[in-house]
Design a protein around this motif. Sequence first.
Motif, PDB file in Angstrom:
ATOM      1  N   CYS A  14       0.941  -1.224   0.121  1.00 36.26           N
ATOM      2  CA  CYS A  14       0.033  -0.219  -0.005  1.00 36.26           C
ATOM      3  C   CYS A  14       0.829   1.289  -0.057  1.00 36.26           C
ATOM      4  N   TYR A  77      -5.567  -2.659  -6.994  1.00 36.23           N
ATOM      5  CA  TYR A  77      -4.975  -3.019  -5.918  1.00 36.23           C
ATOM      6  C   TYR A  77      -6.386  -3.291  -4.571  1.00 36.23           C
ATOM      7  N   CYS A  78      -7.081  -2.402  -5.191  1.00 40.75           N
ATOM      8  CA  CYS A  78      -8.373  -2.600  -4.220  1.00 40.75           C
ATOM      9  C   CYS A  78      -8.790  -4.015  -4.408  1.00 40.75           C
ATOM     10  N   ILE A  81      -6.927  -6.454  -2.815  1.00 41.79           N
ATOM     11  CA  ILE A  81      -7.062  -6.636  -1.311  1.00 41.79           C
ATOM     12  C   ILE A  81      -8.344  -7.328  -0.798  1.00 41.79           C
TER      13      ILE A  81
END
Length: 90
Positions: A14, A77-78, A81
């Motif tokens: 992150c 990225y989200c 995750i």
Amino acid sequence: MLTPEIASDLIAECLRLVMLLVTLLVLPGLIMGLLVSLFQAATQINEQTLSFLPRLMVTLVTVGVMGRWMVVTLMDYCVSIFHRAATLVG
């Protein structure tokens, strides 16, 4: 189960992403500000508004050019995750 190693990897990833995105936004404006400052020093023009507009324009152009890539990178990225969270819980 979320172990300290997994948590530190998530935080490190992150932070790398945030540093990359912020660098892409700040660096062009910083370079333009330096060039305008050199021009002002060479010509001895001490106008504060002269340095603001070029930096703003460069930042807007950067967002226009790199904005799509930045949003796609952040969305990827989200999604990763959420996939990791699903595997850690289940």
